[in-house]
Design an enzyme around this catalytic site. Sequence first.
Site, short mmCIF file in Angstrom:
data_model
loop_
_atom_site.label_atom_id
_atom_site.label_comp_id
_atom_site.label_asym_id
_atom_site.label_seq_id
_atom_site.Cartn_x
_atom_site.Cartn_y
_atom_site.Cartn_z
N ASP A 197 0.49 -1.79 0.03
CA ASP A 197 -0.10 0.58 -0.19
C ASP A 197 0.57 1.44 0.14
O ASP A 197 2.09 0.97 -0.05
CB ASP A 197 -1.01 -0.27 1.19
CG ASP A 197 -1.94 0.26 0.68
OD1 ASP A 197 -2.50 1.29 0.04
OD2 ASP A 197 -2.82 0.20 1.52
N GLU A 230 -0.81 2.01 -5.04
CA GLU A 230 -0.62 3.34 -4.99
C GLU A 230 -1.55 4.30 -5.73
O GLU A 230 -1.65 5.59 -5.53
CB GLU A 230 0.69 3.88 -4.93
CG GLU A 230 1.34 3.66 -6.13
CD GLU A 230 0.69 4.61 -7.89
OE1 GLU A 230 -0.16 4.07 -8.48
OE2 GLU A 230 1.31 5.61 -7.63
N TRP A 231 -2.79 3.74 -5.56
CA TRP A 231 -3.87 3.86 -6.04
C TRP A 231 -3.93 4.94 -7.40
O TRP A 231 -4.56 5.37 -7.58
CB TRP A 231 -4.34 4.98 -5.12
CG TRP A 231 -4.35 4.59 -3.91
CD1 TRP A 231 -4.74 3.53 -3.43
CD2 TRP A 231 -3.70 5.68 -2.83
NE1 TRP A 231 -4.34 3.36 -1.69
CE2 TRP A 231 -3.73 4.12 -1.72
CE3 TRP A 231 -3.37 6.16 -2.18
CZ2 TRP A 231 -3.27 4.81 -0.08
CZ3 TRP A 231 -2.93 6.97 -1.30
CH2 TRP A 231 -2.34 6.15 -0.12
N GLY A 232 -3.15 4.83 -8.45
CA GLY A 232 -2.93 5.40 -10.01
C GLY A 232 -2.37 6.29 -9.26
O GLY A 232 -2.13 7.68 -10.56
N GLU A 233 -1.45 6.54 -8.26
CA GLU A 233 -1.46 8.36 -7.90
C GLU A 233 -0.01 8.63 -8.66
O GLU A 233 -0.40 10.03 -9.58
CB GLU A 233 -1.19 8.33 -6.63
CG GLU A 233 -2.54 8.62 -5.86
CD GLU A 233 -2.09 9.44 -4.01
OE1 GLU A 233 -0.98 9.43 -3.70
OE2 GLU A 233 -3.07 9.82 -3.61
N ASP A 252 -10.15 3.94 -3.49
CA ASP A 252 -10.20 2.62 -3.45
C ASP A 252 -12.29 2.00 -3.75
O ASP A 252 -13.08 3.31 -3.86
CB ASP A 252 -10.46 3.08 -1.79
CG ASP A 252 -9.07 2.25 -0.89
OD1 ASP A 252 -8.38 2.34 -1.65
OD2 ASP A 252 -9.60 2.42 0.13
C1 GLA Z 1 -5.45 1.01 1.87
C2 GLA Z 1 -6.04 0.31 -0.09
C3 GLA Z 1 -7.12 -0.28 0.90
C4 GLA Z 1 -7.14 -1.59 1.97
C5 GLA Z 1 -6.69 -0.44 3.13
C6 GLA Z 1 -6.18 -1.27 4.16
O1 GLA Z 1 -6.56 1.78 1.15
O2 GLA Z 1 -6.04 1.11 -0.60
O3 GLA Z 1 -7.35 -1.56 -0.33
O4 GLA Z 1 -5.83 -1.51 1.91
O5 GLA Z 1 -5.36 1.12 2.59
O6 GLA Z 1 -6.68 -0.02 5.60
#
Ligand code: GLA
Length: 694
Positions: A197, A230-233, A252
């Site tokens: 993460d 890393e959420w595409g950042e 998410d």
């Molecule tokens: C982030 C991730 C999620 C999950 C949570 C856990 O938000 O993007 O998929 O793993 O952390 O805290």
Amino acid sequence: MRHLTSRTTRRRVVGSLTAALLCAAGLAGPAAAQATGGASDTGGTSDVSDTGSANGTAGTGGANLPGDLALTPPMGFNNWNSTHCRAEFDEAMVKGIADLFVEKGLKEAGYQYVNLDDCWALPERDANGKLVPDPKRFPGGIKAVADYVHAKGLKLGIYTSAGTKTCSDIGFPGALGHEVSDARQFADWGVDYLKYDNCNNQGVDAKKRYVAMRDALKATGRPIVYSICEWGENKPWEWAADVGHLWRTTGDISDTWSSMLSIMKQNLPLAKHAGPGHWNDPDMLEVGNGGMTDTEYRTHFSMWSIMAAPLLIGSDLRKATPETFEIIGNEEVIAVDQDPLGKQGDVLSSEGGRWVVAKEMKDGSRAVALFNETGTAQSIATTAKAVGLPAADGYTLRDLWKHKSYNTAGGISATVPAHGTVLLRVSADGKWAKNPPAVELGLEGAPLVEAGKPARLTSKVTNLGRTPAQKVSTTFTGPSGWRIKATSPSTAASLPTDKSLSTKWTVTAPRGAAPGAYDLTLKTGYRSPGGARADSVLPLTAHVVVAPPAGNSAVSDLPWMSTVNGWGPVEKDTSNGESAAGDGKPLTIGGAVFAKGLGVHADSAVEYYTGASCEKLTARVGVDDEKDPKGTVTFEIWADGKKAASTGVLTNADAAQGISADVSGAQVVRLVVTDGGDGRDSDHADWAEPVLSC
Ligand code: GLA
């Protein structure tokens, strides 16, 4: 974009506090990043190679890690979407899921990884800097869980963050600066998959952080699937093909239609970056968690499969319904996801929310998703040629949810229920003639009915097949008390290729029927030339509607037909507030307070019946003051399928702005708010004083 949780907000605050502290210590900027990065026990990081898949030409297994891993998208389970950090996330759950993978045939269907998300550890490392599993959740430790899972022929996954702490509010230890030791510990436990993460990353360069863990995993010598989160950042699709096996492309997911849809739309354009060993990850599945209908969950599963997304089940299978098992266990759909050619489907068209996505398959066939984003049934069409198939007399068209095969002369079309997806596999396999012809069953006109007043609708059956459809007969049924009558022939002896049978119907809801949505069913039965029976069923949602009164009406006093909202419900005469109903505040834009209107959250759409009797809709619009200054939205007014007015992007800095649309002739007016294209949260948007003139 949907509202992020306060946890996410807190995460950002923590990040900036740390930056401030480093700043005070004279370590701001890149130097600070290096200083923190230098604490890494990896003793430096290698550079990211430039040979990624950005041009879509990378070979297989790009992660540069031991083993030919993730040559098809990883399949398995992860607890996060169902439990977050709640106590039910424990050893019993993980073992229970592994048991069900075997018992329910999911292992057989390809599900392999049983993955632990955040909150499995204790908040502090031990005296030797080692991670300690939470003894309440995992009394036997992680190795014991891994052994259990391995004994079933399955694999175990674990989670940590490329930061000083993980994402949970409690703050479990992250691996930044501990990469080698933590990777070693995971490998020693027998871990087969790591989700890494992005929280509390101290501003250290993302490539450096993710490469450091890749190298640490590599040094263990154990094959471990490496999932970058890393959420595409930092646009990982441009650089991570050589770093990880998959990378999150978005924030998410949550268990709502609008979250799933927004994530799908962000992930679809990235098709060319995906391939064997390096996948786009639009986040884990929500199927079965209860926030969407089964139709919407089938769309979710269909679209994740055609996007060659990882299929990580996110619901607690110990409580799952038969419908959930039927969806996640659909092996024909899974085969689309797991096709060894490893292509992510391409969007061929998306006009008016009618999406056609096609995926080339290894055997030369094409998977085709006809996805209806809108709230009413829509005819969605393409052709064998357009999806890339060679010219042929006929094609086999396999419906992957109905599990039936048909023949088509080349047309690929279906009337798809609201929020539904028809998922097909179309082949030029020369075997089409043994299947009955495919027909499209559709409805002309929206089923909007005023109680006690006959509404006129027309059904249409079109033969797409190379062979004729014979003994065609259409029926139309509704709830008890509804009168539905054919006023023109509803049967035909034979329909040749491309010919249609149109039938006129009057549909009357009982006098006094309450406004709202009702289920109707259109069905056509027919025979193939060989005599085999086939049918096509179209479930429809009819709305009992009330015409708005003549003159000017405050829109928030009128009954709406349907709403979609990015966060919590649409509120009448208050702002969006938080997720609960009725928790809004007075509508306030740039300090001005408005008594009447709608409080929504992007992405949002609120539909009103106007019955072709209104002329104009006006409102004052803007981002509500209630949130920190982050919201960016656009407002649109749609008259039936046409955008009749829109604003540019508005932010918290803007005062209320006027919007006015000519809606004459429209049956339905739709008030739409988009996220302004920035993928940001806190898009609390107000329709202040909207007035409809009829
Ligand atoms: C982030 C991730 C999620 C999950 C949570 C856990 O938000 O993007 O998929 O793993 O952390 O805290």
